[in-house]
Design a protein around this motif. Structure first.
Motif, PDB file in Angstrom:
ATOM      1  N   PHE A  14      -6.666  -3.740  -0.429  1.00  0.00           N
ATOM      2  CA  PHE A  14      -5.561  -3.899   0.187  1.00  0.00           C
ATOM      3  C   PHE A  14      -5.196  -4.671   1.289  1.00  0.00           C
ATOM      4  O   PHE A  14      -4.098  -5.246   1.590  1.00  0.00           O
ATOM      5  CB  PHE A  14      -4.973  -2.432   0.244  1.00  0.00           C
ATOM      6  CG  PHE A  14      -4.562  -1.800  -1.089  1.00  0.00           C
ATOM      7  CD1 PHE A  14      -2.984  -1.835  -1.354  1.00  0.00           C
ATOM      8  CD2 PHE A  14      -5.455  -0.790  -1.698  1.00  0.00           C
ATOM      9  CE1 PHE A  14      -2.815  -1.279  -2.476  1.00  0.00           C
ATOM     10  CE2 PHE A  14      -4.793  -0.417  -2.863  1.00  0.00           C
ATOM     11  CZ  PHE A  14      -3.708  -0.651  -3.525  1.00  0.00           C
ATOM     12  N   HIS A  15      -6.437  -4.582   2.240  1.00  0.00           N
ATOM     13  CA  HIS A  15      -6.192  -4.955   3.413  1.00  0.00           C
ATOM     14  C   HIS A  15      -6.639  -6.522   3.599  1.00  0.00           C
ATOM     15  O   HIS A  15      -6.572  -7.046   4.701  1.00  0.00           O
ATOM     16  CB  HIS A  15      -6.932  -4.115   4.579  1.00  0.00           C
ATOM     17  CG  HIS A  15      -6.299  -3.108   4.741  1.00  0.00           C
ATOM     18  ND1 HIS A  15      -6.479  -1.873   3.659  1.00  0.00           N
ATOM     19  CD2 HIS A  15      -5.408  -2.476   5.536  1.00  0.00           C
ATOM     20  CE1 HIS A  15      -5.558  -0.855   4.338  1.00  0.00           C
ATOM     21  NE2 HIS A  15      -4.936  -1.186   5.213  1.00  0.00           N
ATOM     22  N   LEU A  16      -7.253  -7.170   2.485  1.00  0.00           N
ATOM     23  CA  LEU A  16      -7.508  -8.630   2.951  1.00  0.00           C
ATOM     24  C   LEU A  16      -6.974  -9.373   1.731  1.00  0.00           C
ATOM     25  O   LEU A  16      -6.837  -8.998   0.489  1.00  0.00           O
ATOM     26  CB  LEU A  16      -9.164  -8.876   2.714  1.00  0.00           C
ATOM     27  CG  LEU A  16     -10.173  -7.985   3.814  1.00  0.00           C
ATOM     28  CD1 LEU A  16     -11.362  -8.147   3.309  1.00  0.00           C
ATOM     29  CD2 LEU A  16      -9.516  -8.387   4.922  1.00  0.00           C
ATOM     30  N   ASP A  17      -6.477 -10.817   2.006  1.00  0.00           N
ATOM     31  CA  ASP A  17      -5.751 -11.529   1.056  1.00  0.00           C
ATOM     32  C   ASP A  17      -6.691 -11.696  -0.034  1.00  0.00           C
ATOM     33  O   ASP A  17      -6.548 -11.824  -1.232  1.00  0.00           O
ATOM     34  CB  ASP A  17      -5.260 -12.772   1.709  1.00  0.00           C
ATOM     35  CG  ASP A  17      -4.176 -12.490   2.720  1.00  0.00           C
ATOM     36  OD1 ASP A  17      -3.286 -11.281   2.407  1.00  0.00           O
ATOM     37  OD2 ASP A  17      -3.636 -13.164   3.589  1.00  0.00           O
ATOM     38  N   TRP A  63      -2.577   2.909  -4.237  1.00  0.00           N
ATOM     39  CA  TRP A  63      -3.944   2.940  -3.651  1.00  0.00           C
ATOM     40  C   TRP A  63      -4.547   3.884  -5.033  1.00  0.00           C
ATOM     41  O   TRP A  63      -5.695   3.902  -5.228  1.00  0.00           O
ATOM     42  CB  TRP A  63      -3.994   4.114  -2.584  1.00  0.00           C
ATOM     43  CG  TRP A  63      -5.387   3.969  -1.758  1.00  0.00           C
ATOM     44  CD1 TRP A  63      -5.933   3.202  -0.942  1.00  0.00           C
ATOM     45  CD2 TRP A  63      -6.345   5.161  -2.212  1.00  0.00           C
ATOM     46  NE1 TRP A  63      -7.168   3.634  -0.662  1.00  0.00           N
ATOM     47  CE2 TRP A  63      -7.495   4.690  -1.596  1.00  0.00           C
ATOM     48  CE3 TRP A  63      -6.310   6.102  -2.948  1.00  0.00           C
ATOM     49  CZ2 TRP A  63      -8.596   5.526  -1.396  1.00  0.00           C
ATOM     50  CZ3 TRP A  63      -7.699   6.969  -3.059  1.00  0.00           C
ATOM     51  CH2 TRP A  63      -8.732   6.532  -2.352  1.00  0.00           C
ATOM     52  N   TRP A 119     -10.010  -0.077  -0.037  1.00  0.00           N
ATOM     53  CA  TRP A 119      -9.448  -0.536   1.446  1.00  0.00           C
ATOM     54  C   TRP A 119      -9.516  -1.883   1.546  1.00  0.00           C
ATOM     55  O   TRP A 119      -8.584  -2.624   1.981  1.00  0.00           O
ATOM     56  CB  TRP A 119     -10.302   0.223   2.647  1.00  0.00           C
ATOM     57  CG  TRP A 119      -9.398  -0.295   3.987  1.00  0.00           C
ATOM     58  CD1 TRP A 119      -8.626   0.614   4.522  1.00  0.00           C
ATOM     59  CD2 TRP A 119      -9.930  -1.076   4.553  1.00  0.00           C
ATOM     60  NE1 TRP A 119      -8.341  -0.125   5.771  1.00  0.00           N
ATOM     61  CE2 TRP A 119      -9.081  -1.076   5.846  1.00  0.00           C
ATOM     62  CE3 TRP A 119     -10.979  -2.234   4.743  1.00  0.00           C
ATOM     63  CZ2 TRP A 119      -9.379  -2.076   6.966  1.00  0.00           C
ATOM     64  CZ3 TRP A 119     -10.869  -3.073   5.668  1.00  0.00           C
ATOM     65  CH2 TRP A 119     -10.272  -3.027   6.898  1.00  0.00           C
ATOM     66  N   LEU A 168       0.774  -1.250  -0.069  1.00  0.00           N
ATOM     67  CA  LEU A 168       0.022  -0.006   0.008  1.00  0.00           C
ATOM     68  C   LEU A 168       0.726   1.224  -0.008  1.00  0.00           C
ATOM     69  O   LEU A 168       1.667   1.631   0.860  1.00  0.00           O
ATOM     70  CB  LEU A 168      -0.793  -0.072   1.214  1.00  0.00           C
ATOM     71  CG  LEU A 168      -1.820   1.292   1.480  1.00  0.00           C
ATOM     72  CD1 LEU A 168      -2.779   1.236   0.156  1.00  0.00           C
ATOM     73  CD2 LEU A 168      -2.471   1.228   2.686  1.00  0.00           C
TER      74      LEU A 168
END
Length: 382
Positions: free
Chosen positions: A268-271, A65, A265, A60
């Motif tokens: 980027f934050h969850l596989d 982003w 979001w 990130l």
């Protein structure tokens, strides 16, 4: 007693021409949607194949982003709005010309350019494969539909070449022309469904769009819904320039940006982001994008269309559309091989270079060989 049948929708009598500002607005968005298309296809993060729930394997940063937010978010309403414009214009000319005659025209304006540019994409890729450096670019771009074990056009069997030429072109953006041709061919049945059972039609088409269902090369959910929406708006003579009373630009725009921020979001934050929530966020953002950009762009349209250079550029929207893929894919690989840490600059600047090249090529062909240019573009921009 004589029974007089009354159709639910009277026969459409097309005016001599569209409202002047509406005509300008349709031209404006035909070009701007193509510019957005180039940026979506210039996305260079991994994985490259964008779907509503595509995760991001990159770290990130502001650049990563921004790329995802734009390419898999803010710019994704471009295809629905292009389908709606196409449906509106096709229905606008639905008066006085037999459908068979209109179909013959669409063969010239859709099928011939589709076949020619698909062939050009195949031949150009084959030529690049003949040199070790450019062969590497083709391999890294990974545009083959037959998997990494069969990555090169020069290795295709005759049957695979035929599939790539007729159904699944190397310039993959051509699927839009193929789908548009199908909707034009089936227009009499589509028109009948919209005239007599619009709620049923939009209920089914809306569901197919919502779940991203399609049967390529026959149809895609987006086209079934938004091409028909354009047809329905024109046949019912709906007001499309003045915003509805229930629409408020700033709240709708804020909600649009917020939904896309949440979607980015999650990517980027969850596989592996959850498919259904990502799909719903994606579809809601598409609708909001259409509303916000269509009703919120009047001042921008007036400003742009007063510029002669911008009006001139609108004549090359189709050239930008057909030229940019696979060129931008191979050029992206070349730039990132040389400057691997410049992903954001590559995303921001390379599309401008590709679009300039497409316009320059179009302007040269139109000036030097206008007959060939007319065939390649289906008569657009002459």
């Amino acid at each position: 007693m004589q029974v007089v049948y009354k159709a639910s929708v009277p026969p459409l009598v097309a005016p001599a021409r569209l409202d002047p500002f509406l005509s300008q607005k349709l031209r404006f968005w035909s070009l701007v949607a193509m510019l957005m298309l180039v940026y979506v296809h210039a996305y260079n993060l991994h994985s490259r194949y964008l779907q509503p729930a595509t995760p991001v394997d990159e770290a990130l940063s502001v650049g990563t982003w921004l790329q995802y937010f734009l390419a898999n978010g803010l710019l994704r309403f471009r295809i629905p709005i292009l389908f709606a414009i196409s449906g509106y214009l096709f229905a606008h000319h639905d008066a006085g010309t037999p459908h068979g005659q209109r179909v013959k025209r669409r063969v010239r304006t859709l099928l011939v350019p589709y076949l020619l540019w698909s062939l050009i994409g195949l031949a150009g890729t084959w030529a690049l494969e003949q040199h070790p450096y450019t062969r590497l670019l083709v391999q890294n771009a990974a545009l083959s539909i037959f998997g990494p074990e069969n990555p090169f056009v020069s290795g295709y069997s005759p049957g695979e070449l035929l599939i790539r030429w007729l159904l699944m072109p190397v310039p993959f953006q051509l699927w839009f022309l193929r789908s548009l041709l199908v909707y034009n061919l089936t227009y009499p049945w589509l028109r009948k469904a919209l005239d007599h059972a619009p709620k049923v039609y939009f209920g089914i088409a809306g569901l197919l769009w919502l779940v991203d269902f399609g049967l390529p090369p026959l149809f895609e959910g987006s086209g079934l819904l938004f091409f028909a929406l354009g047809v329905w708006l024109r046949r019912r003579d709906k007001e499309v320039l003045l915003q509805p009373r229930w629409f408020r630009l700033l709240p709708f725009a804020a909600l649009w940006v917020m939904l896309l921020s949440v979607k980015t979001w999650l990517a980027f934050h969850l596989d592996q982001p959850p498919v259904l929530p990502m799909l719903l966020l994606h579809k809601a953002a598409e609708l909001l994008g259409i509303l916000v950009m269509w009703f919120g762009s009047n001042a921008l349209v007036r400003t742009a269309m007063r510029r002669r250079w911008f009006q001139w550029l609108t004549g090359f929207a189709f050239m930008i559309y057909v030229v940019h893929v696979p060129l931008i894919n191979y050029a992206t690989e070349a730039v990132l091989l040389r400057w691997p840490n410049q992903q954001l600059l590559t995303f921001l600047l390379l599309p401008l270079a590709i679009m300039a090249l497409a316009v320059a090529l179009g302007a040269t062909l139109r000036r030097v060989v206008p007959g060939a240019y007319g065939v390649l573009t289906g008569g657009r921009g002459l």
